[in-house]
Design a protein around this motif. Sequence first.
Motif, PDB file in Angstrom:
ATOM      1  N   LYS A   7       0.818  -1.202   0.000  1.00  0.00           N
ATOM      2  CA  LYS A   7       0.000   0.000   0.000  1.00  0.00           C
ATOM      3  C   LYS A   7       0.853   1.253   0.000  1.00  0.00           C
ATOM      4  O   LYS A   7       0.458   2.282  -0.503  1.00  0.00           O
ATOM      5  N   PRO A  55      -3.561   7.124   1.909  1.00  0.00           N
ATOM      6  CA  PRO A  55      -3.907   6.535   3.202  1.00  0.00           C
ATOM      7  C   PRO A  55      -4.448   7.581   4.166  1.00  0.00           C
ATOM      8  O   PRO A  55      -5.115   7.256   5.120  1.00  0.00           O
ATOM      9  N   ARG A  58      -8.303   7.647   4.297  1.00  0.00           N
ATOM     10  CA  ARG A  58      -8.963   6.388   4.631  1.00  0.00           C
ATOM     11  C   ARG A  58      -9.946   6.555   5.781  1.00  0.00           C
ATOM     12  O   ARG A  58     -11.062   6.057   5.732  1.00  0.00           O
ATOM     13  N   ASP A 126      -8.943  -2.041  -0.129  1.00  0.00           N
ATOM     14  CA  ASP A 126      -8.925  -1.064   0.949  1.00  0.00           C
ATOM     15  C   ASP A 126     -10.312  -0.470   1.144  1.00  0.00           C
ATOM     16  O   ASP A 126     -11.233  -0.738   0.373  1.00  0.00           O
ATOM     17  N   THR A 127     -10.434   0.349   2.145  1.00  0.00           N
ATOM     18  CA  THR A 127     -11.685   1.014   2.465  1.00  0.00           C
ATOM     19  C   THR A 127     -12.257   1.699   1.224  1.00  0.00           C
ATOM     20  O   THR A 127     -11.566   2.444   0.552  1.00  0.00           O
ATOM     21  N   ASP A 152     -10.224  -1.949   6.874  1.00  0.00           N
ATOM     22  CA  ASP A 152      -9.239  -2.920   6.382  1.00  0.00           C
ATOM     23  C   ASP A 152      -9.688  -4.377   6.496  1.00  0.00           C
ATOM     24  O   ASP A 152      -9.144  -5.239   5.812  1.00  0.00           O
TER      25      ASP A 152
END
Length: 182
Positions: A7, A55, A58, A126-127, A152
């Motif tokens: 990621k 990220p 997120r 991912d979300t 996650d």
Amino acid sequence: MWRSLLKHRRNILIGSIFFFAFCSTFTPAALGLTAEKALSILNTLKDDPVTSYSPYSRNTRAKELIAIVRPLVNHVKYRWGGTMPETGLDCSAFVQWVFKRLGKAIPRTSRQQSKAGQYIPPGIVDTGDIVFFSTKGSSWSEINHCGVMIDDEHFAHCTSGEGVIITKAAQYPYPILFGRRY
């Protein structure tokens, strides 16, 4: 651990390039990189659906998704072909309904949804990603179920037995075949 590294591979690569270029005796040339090549790598990564996914957003995405999904959990029943929460939804209509509330238009059926958006390998969904399953086997040609990752580990989906629920992906009897990002 590997999932986390994948990621964040863009940040790792950028950091490595800058570390070697500016903080040590190595130069990009010593690494076999010209300035143009380093920029080319960075430009390629910025268009990569895995590395371009921030990220930092997120948490915001997760909160939005949970706010949209929570009122439906254990209140909306399953109905094959159903497109309205009041009368029942099927899995793909549920996903479409969630994305409509996020301001995104996506295809109607799980098979159509599985062919649109950006492909995401199963180990790094991912979300906010739509995840796809085959409850009949493990073939892409047999995709017949989908849901939305809300963090996650968990995804929200509409099942024929329980309606809209949240399930821990690792405990679901069918593996995630892949994801799509919109």
